[in-house]
Design an enzyme around this catalytic site. Sequence first.
Site, mmCIF file in Angstrom:
data_model
loop_
_atom_site.group_PDB
_atom_site.id
_atom_site.type_symbol
_atom_site.label_atom_id
_atom_site.label_comp_id
_atom_site.label_asym_id
_atom_site.label_seq_id
_atom_site.Cartn_x
_atom_site.Cartn_y
_atom_site.Cartn_z
ATOM 1 N N TYR A 23 78.863 -37.686 3.451
ATOM 2 C CA TYR A 23 80.065 -36.884 3.300
ATOM 3 C C TYR A 23 80.106 -36.191 1.941
ATOM 4 O O TYR A 23 79.726 -36.759 0.919
ATOM 5 C CB TYR A 23 81.327 -37.758 3.457
ATOM 6 C CG TYR A 23 82.620 -36.970 3.273
ATOM 7 C CD1 TYR A 23 83.181 -36.267 4.332
ATOM 8 C CD2 TYR A 23 83.248 -36.903 2.022
ATOM 9 C CE1 TYR A 23 84.345 -35.522 4.156
ATOM 10 C CE2 TYR A 23 84.414 -36.163 1.848
ATOM 11 C CZ TYR A 23 84.958 -35.475 2.913
ATOM 12 O OH TYR A 23 86.093 -34.734 2.744
ATOM 13 N N GLU B 50 93.563 -4.211 21.689
ATOM 14 C CA GLU B 50 93.037 -3.872 20.357
ATOM 15 C C GLU B 50 93.089 -5.088 19.432
ATOM 16 O O GLU B 50 92.156 -5.356 18.678
ATOM 17 C CB GLU B 50 93.842 -2.726 19.734
ATOM 18 C CG GLU B 50 93.574 -1.379 20.388
ATOM 19 C CD GLU B 50 94.513 -0.300 19.858
ATOM 20 O OE1 GLU B 50 94.415 0.038 18.674
ATOM 21 O OE2 GLU B 50 95.358 0.186 20.631
ATOM 22 N N ASN C 34 100.587 2.709 23.323
ATOM 23 C CA ASN C 34 99.328 2.209 22.755
ATOM 24 C C ASN C 34 98.915 0.841 23.299
ATOM 25 O O ASN C 34 99.751 -0.039 23.452
ATOM 26 C CB ASN C 34 99.449 2.118 21.232
ATOM 27 C CG ASN C 34 99.700 3.478 20.598
ATOM 28 O OD1 ASN C 34 99.184 4.491 21.070
ATOM 29 N ND2 ASN C 34 100.501 3.494 19.556
ATOM 30 N N GLN D 241 85.822 -30.767 3.934
ATOM 31 C CA GLN D 241 87.255 -30.604 4.184
ATOM 32 C C GLN D 241 87.550 -29.156 4.607
ATOM 33 O O GLN D 241 88.573 -28.875 5.217
ATOM 34 C CB GLN D 241 88.035 -30.963 2.909
ATOM 35 C CG GLN D 241 89.525 -30.858 3.026
ATOM 36 C CD GLN D 241 90.238 -31.552 1.873
ATOM 37 O OE1 GLN D 241 90.279 -32.763 1.811
ATOM 38 N NE2 GLN D 241 90.766 -30.776 0.936
ATOM 39 N N LYS E 189 103.525 8.465 22.865
ATOM 40 C CA LYS E 189 102.490 7.433 22.794
ATOM 41 C C LYS E 189 102.845 6.118 23.479
ATOM 42 O O LYS E 189 103.955 5.650 23.417
ATOM 43 C CB LYS E 189 102.152 7.124 21.322
ATOM 44 C CG LYS E 189 101.441 8.224 20.589
ATOM 45 C CD LYS E 189 100.036 8.509 21.087
ATOM 46 C CE LYS E 189 99.046 7.431 20.719
ATOM 47 N NZ LYS E 189 98.651 7.431 19.322
ATOM 48 N N HIS F 51 74.896 3.071 29.148
ATOM 49 C CA HIS F 51 75.023 3.980 27.989
ATOM 50 C C HIS F 51 76.361 4.721 28.006
ATOM 51 O O HIS F 51 76.462 5.825 27.476
ATOM 52 C CB HIS F 51 73.887 5.007 27.938
ATOM 53 C CG HIS F 51 72.526 4.430 28.129
ATOM 54 N ND1 HIS F 51 71.714 4.044 27.086
ATOM 55 C CD2 HIS F 51 71.836 4.132 29.270
ATOM 56 C CE1 HIS F 51 70.575 3.556 27.566
ATOM 57 N NE2 HIS F 51 70.628 3.590 28.894
ATOM 58 N N SER G 246 104.843 4.589 19.392
ATOM 59 C CA SER G 246 104.566 5.107 18.056
ATOM 60 C C SER G 246 105.887 5.434 17.374
ATOM 61 O O SER G 246 106.839 5.866 18.022
ATOM 62 C CB SER G 246 103.719 6.368 18.173
ATOM 63 O OG SER G 246 103.849 7.152 17.009
HETATM 64 N N1 ARG Z 1 90.735 -34.860 3.628
HETATM 65 C C1 ARG Z 1 89.392 -35.240 3.757
HETATM 66 C C2 ARG Z 1 88.661 -34.249 4.675
HETATM 67 O O1 ARG Z 1 89.306 -33.563 5.350
HETATM 68 C C3 ARG Z 1 89.288 -36.605 4.358
HETATM 69 C C4 ARG Z 1 88.058 -37.346 3.961
HETATM 70 C C5 ARG Z 1 88.107 -37.697 2.548
HETATM 71 N N2 ARG Z 1 87.029 -38.509 2.159
HETATM 72 C C6 ARG Z 1 86.674 -38.638 0.895
HETATM 73 N N3 ARG Z 1 85.674 -39.392 0.642
HETATM 74 N N4 ARG Z 1 87.269 -37.958 -0.057
HETATM 75 O O2 ARG Z 1 87.457 -34.174 4.691
#
Ligand code: ARG
Length: 453
Positions: free
Chosen positions: A316, A289, A284, A321, A282, A155, A276
């Site tokens: 995907y 930090e 720091n 991305q 000072k 504490h 400072s």
């Molecule tokens: N630049 C894309 C990423 O980073 C690569 C993959 C792209 N694939 C696609 N089907 N558009 O995810």
Amino acid sequence: MKLWAGRFQESTDKLVEEFNASIGFDYKLAKYDIEGSMAHAKMLAHCGIISKVDSQEIISGLEEILAEVNAGEFEFTVELEDIHMNIEKRLTDKIGAVGGKLHTARSRNDQVALDVRLYLRDQINQIKELVKQLEKVLLDLAEENIDIIMPGYTHLQRAQPIRLAHHLIAYQQKLKRDYERLSDCYKRVNILPLGSGALAGTKFSIDREFVAQELGFAGVSQNSLDAVSDRDFVIEFLAASSTIMMHLSRLSEELILWSSSEFDFVEISDAFCTGSSIMPQKKNPDIPELVRGKTGRVYGHLTQLLVTMKGLPLAYNKDMQEDKEGLFDTVDTVKVSLEIFARMMANTKFKAQNMKNATEGGFVNATDVADYLVDKGIPFREAHEVVGKTVLYCIQENKKLSDLSLAEWKIFSDVFDEDIYHAIAVETCVDARDTIGGPAIEEIKRVLEQEKN
Ligand code: ARG
């Protein structure tokens, strides 16, 4: 110009082009993308999918591109969207139509998953080394300062006396687990996704094991849909990184507190502090930090990716991305924080006398008085009560426990004797706590010996 322009009639809107592009950050994957492509080209020839001559031409072209990248001469363009297409386009510019054979039996989806894994493998190994280095600095400091006694806190109230070495080893142990977490994460990063295609594998008779061997992966992914649709290995890494930063942040907080005039336990070297612009006196502790501050940004990246992934249908989606900028920033932040911490800690002086003095007030030896009574046959709860009253008396009389005369001790219990003075000396209190993992000097020496190997 676009590698996918075949089915399009209009050219891409300029703003869309910029918005859609990832080259502004995924250029960092260049060398991994090339490494992956080389292994892929080699495998295509090995399996008789392209000729040996074509494969060799592709690999030589990629080697030249790698040299351009390393020399800082490669020109990345937004029109080519991402690192994969930038490199492929450069390859066909260099070696002509045969360059177009490289993308046989491959998609950008398994390609990008591969690149991120190759990048992360490399970075995890580097970060593990930095963690090890900082562990070593802490162990060395613990050894050098093994005689320094200080209050331990709960504490943020003085609780029981410990050794500074014990406190430093506490952080070394945390870092040791961070190292293990990285090693564990590495196991799941170290799986080859290439060969998963866009989502459903490929009809070509490729040899995924061959590519895995070439690139040093421990295994190949077992479901193409899974391999291109997840970034859980990035999330795991971000979680391990967040934990490292959390540990550095707590150590930062202590260094900041300890360098205040109120504590005055440490002197961080001038090389790691700033002054400072208005207050001449000072000095720091900006570095701890900033590390404490940057911890929040790493947590942010972890949260961001978890949220990005949570609603995505397989496989995907372009949302993914968004995995890269936070990852790259995390890698940079964790690396620089670990490195600067190792150097700063090695240049920090601990103020032995001030730390010792702090054990004099605050009744850090009160538990030892209770234990003393227990040794004389008094039940612990009763002893606790007796010592509580003694402490209250001391507060009222403005005395430390060690100031009490034997006559005063006897007011609270007649079992107190001359040996009480030895029993409550701070050194005695510390070194009596010799259980495994305790602050006694012999135990600390044992742990130091163990951890240094
Ligand atoms: N630049 C894309 C990423 O980073 C690569 C993959 C792209 N694939 C696609 N089907 N558009 O995810």
